[in-house]
Write an enzyme that holds these catalytic residues in place. Structure first.
Site, mmCIF file in Angstrom:
data_model
loop_
_atom_site.group_PDB
_atom_site.id
_atom_site.type_symbol
_atom_site.label_atom_id
_atom_site.label_comp_id
_atom_site.label_asym_id
_atom_site.label_seq_id
_atom_site.Cartn_x
_atom_site.Cartn_y
_atom_site.Cartn_z
ATOM 1 N N GLY A 19 28.888 -49.863 60.805
ATOM 2 C CA GLY A 19 28.631 -50.952 59.866
ATOM 3 C C GLY A 19 27.991 -50.547 58.556
ATOM 4 O O GLY A 19 27.670 -51.414 57.741
ATOM 5 N N GLN A 20 27.790 -49.240 58.311
ATOM 6 C CA GLN A 20 27.188 -48.837 57.033
ATOM 7 C C GLN A 20 28.058 -49.321 55.878
ATOM 8 O O GLN A 20 29.275 -49.314 55.978
ATOM 9 C CB GLN A 20 27.080 -47.312 56.933
ATOM 10 C CG GLN A 20 26.508 -46.636 58.153
ATOM 11 C CD GLN A 20 25.100 -47.056 58.455
ATOM 12 O OE1 GLN A 20 24.347 -47.383 57.549
ATOM 13 N NE2 GLN A 20 24.757 -47.089 59.725
ATOM 14 N N ARG A 21 27.396 -49.643 54.793
ATOM 15 C CA ARG A 21 28.116 -50.192 53.651
ATOM 16 C C ARG A 21 29.295 -49.305 53.228
ATOM 17 O O ARG A 21 30.393 -49.788 52.963
ATOM 18 C CB ARG A 21 27.159 -50.366 52.470
ATOM 19 C CG ARG A 21 27.789 -51.020 51.265
ATOM 20 C CD ARG A 21 26.852 -50.968 50.075
ATOM 21 N NE ARG A 21 25.638 -51.725 50.317
ATOM 22 C CZ ARG A 21 25.550 -53.045 50.172
ATOM 23 N NH1 ARG A 21 26.580 -53.724 49.781
ATOM 24 N NH2 ARG A 21 24.430 -53.672 50.421
ATOM 25 N N SER A 22 29.051 -47.979 53.211
ATOM 26 C CA SER A 22 30.100 -47.108 52.682
ATOM 27 C C SER A 22 31.314 -47.006 53.595
ATOM 28 O O SER A 22 32.352 -46.513 53.166
ATOM 29 C CB SER A 22 29.535 -45.718 52.388
ATOM 30 O OG SER A 22 28.723 -45.273 53.450
ATOM 31 N N ILE A 23 31.208 -47.444 54.837
ATOM 32 C CA ILE A 23 32.406 -47.377 55.674
ATOM 33 C C ILE A 23 32.955 -48.746 56.041
ATOM 34 O O ILE A 23 33.916 -48.855 56.787
ATOM 35 C CB ILE A 23 32.179 -46.533 56.954
ATOM 36 C CG1 ILE A 23 31.032 -47.081 57.783
ATOM 37 C CG2 ILE A 23 31.911 -45.081 56.606
ATOM 38 C CD1 ILE A 23 30.885 -46.342 59.124
#
Lengths: 316, 184
Positions: B69-73
């Site tokens: 769920g990290q923003r970059s992925i």
């Protein structure tokens, strides 16, 4: 039939030449900038005002950092010999700069622009809350010392946003620590999962039982959790955090999925790791008799000295 | 006979369901999945890519995709949308600061054409934490009542204690099953 084959080898040859040429060109550019920087470092002694020297040092350091960044980018095509040479050149530039800085502008005392505060979990506890299990949410603190170390409570999770120029000490946390938008802080924290986003210039003393992650961060230093107080083992047990496993050095950078080390973080050099945390900071833990002697003013002094001491490392 | 109905027939025999677990980072997606599968949860690292688990639930075979769920992925979530029968949206109930972010991501997700018709279960996770919002507060914070495009339900739960996870799974599997398998 032989033509296409021939063309192919030629193409390959070209490619090789291109890399070679690019490497040579990079080397040349690098040397030009290095010479300029070295000259600037040498001419620092022409200035007499320490504040100006400090500023110039900062400028030079930034240029060195930029150069290092370019070097990291160029590693794709640089031969490994060049890489080694150039990074050792960068290191000697930084050493030289530090030497000059120490000589010409010794330990400038860091001063605060705004009021500082000294927050402990006890002041929070006495004001409200009967539960022994607490989550914390810290937002928008500047120039603060936050001490959440306590044997009386166990912390479930901590959410942090917008801490600047601050020091935070935390005992073991049961689940996760989530950090956003912080700058120039020292955090000492133990937890199960550690995530940090959009932050910079941080030093993290960390005990973490899974791989810590960073995203959109730079200039981050990690060190092992070195806070040692009586009963720390019990605190780890209380939140079921494994005290033998620490993956503080296995940081995953979401902006750097390549094999090489991420330029956004590094381990704090061994000699810089603070192992003896000043008693001045720890006396306030759990409202011992000692801490009751401290009136508000005293706390302010403690906090300033402490913040100075800790932030010195990252401000250099 | 069209290809779709053949596919449906095949799936009917095997009773397979494809679920997608999404949500902001630190929500507890992987922990829920591992807990459901009876695996240890005390050494989970934040998810760099994705995890797939196959679970049995009430006679159905669930293929569960848990994507980091990290923003970059988050932009890669869409690679998993195809053929998804249900979405499990996991919320860190103690993360009061990002409830708005969470709402935006969820509503953006529901615009996705390939997820049209998928059932939506919202897990208000981490109820074991003292600072957790209740499922009612999460429902308001995420403006769930505005969702008209999907079947949805919210379930307070704790992946750490395991509380109410199965209740939620029962709902989403039941909802999907009644749609796919019992209607022809």
């Amino acid at each position: 039939m032989s033509t296409p084959l021939h063309e192919k080898t030629e193409e390959k040859e070209n490619l090789k030449l291109d890399t070679k040429e690019a490497a040579a060109r990079f080397w040349q550019k690098f040397q030009v900038e290095r010479e300029a920087i070295t000259n600037d470092i040498a001419s620092l002694s022409n200035t007499t005002t320490t504040s100006i020297i400090a500023k110039q040092c900062d400028n030079i350091l930034e240029r060195i950092n930029n150069l290092e960044k370019k070097l990291t980018e160029a590693t794709i095509y640089l031969p490994s010999y060049d890489q080694r040479q150039l990074s050792s050149q960068i290191k000697s530039m930084i050493d030289e700069l530090n030497k000059q800085r120490a000589r010409l502008a010794p330990k400038q005392k860091f001063s605060f622009k705004s009021r500082k505060a000294f927050l402990t979990v006890n002041s929070y506890l006495s004001s409200s809350v009967s539960s022994r299990r607490i989550d914390f949410q810290l937002t928008d603190l500047t120039n603060c010392v936050v001490n959440l170390v306590s044997k009386k409570i166990s912390i479930g999770a901590i959410h942090i946003r917008g801490l600047k120029n601050s020091v935070m000490l935390v005992g073991p946390v049961g689940s996760s620590v989530l950090i956003h938008d912080c700058e120039r802080c020292v955090f000492v924290v133990g937890c199960h999962q550690f995530r940090m986003h959009t932050s910079k210039k941080m030093t993290i003393y960390l005990h973490v039982t899974s791989h810590p992650i960073i995203e959109d961060c730079h200039d981050i230093q990690f060190a092992p959790y070195t806070l040692s107080i009586d009963g720390l083992d019990k605190m780890f047990e209380a939140v079921k955090l494994e005290s033998n496993i620490n993956h503080y050095d296995k940081v995953e950078d979401f902006n750097w999925l390549r094999q090489q080390a991420s330029p956004n973080w590094k381990l704090l050099p061994e000699e810089k790791i603070l192992k003896d945390w000043p008693n001045t900071l720890l006396v306030s833990v759990d409202g011992d008799e000692k801490s009751s002697d401290n009136n508000g003013n005293n706390d302010d002094n403690l906090s300033e000295g402490m913040v100075n001491h800790l932030l010195k490392e990252i401000l250099e | 006979m069209g290809l779709l109905s053949i596919l449906r027939k095949i799936r009917q025999r095997e009773k397979e369901i494809r679920l997608l677990v999404l949500g902001l980072d630190n929500a507890g997606k992987t922990t829920i999945l591992k807990r459901l599968n009876g695996e240890p949860i005390d050494k989970l690292s934040p998810t760099l890519g994705f995890n797939i688990e196959t679970l049995e639930h009430n006679g159905f075979k669930l293929h569960v995709f848990d994507v980091g769920g990290q923003r970059s992925i988050r932009s890669y979530w869409r690679n998993y949308f195809e053929q998804t029968d249900g979405v499990i949206w996991v919320v860190d109930s103690a993360d009061r600061m990002r409830i708005d972010d969470c709402k935006k991501e969820l509503h953006a997700l529901l615009q996705e054409e390939r997820l049209a018709g998928a059932s939506l279960l919202i897990f208000a996770n981490k109820q074991d934490l003292p600072g957790a919002l209740t499922d009612q507060q999460i429902k308001q914070g995420l403006q769930l009542d505005e969702i008209a495009t999907h079947h949805w339900a919210i379930q307070a739960c704790s992946a750490v204690t395991g509380e109410n996870l199965l209740v939620g799974m029962d709902w989403i599997v039941g909802d999907i099953a009644s749609r796919i398998y019992l209607l022809d």
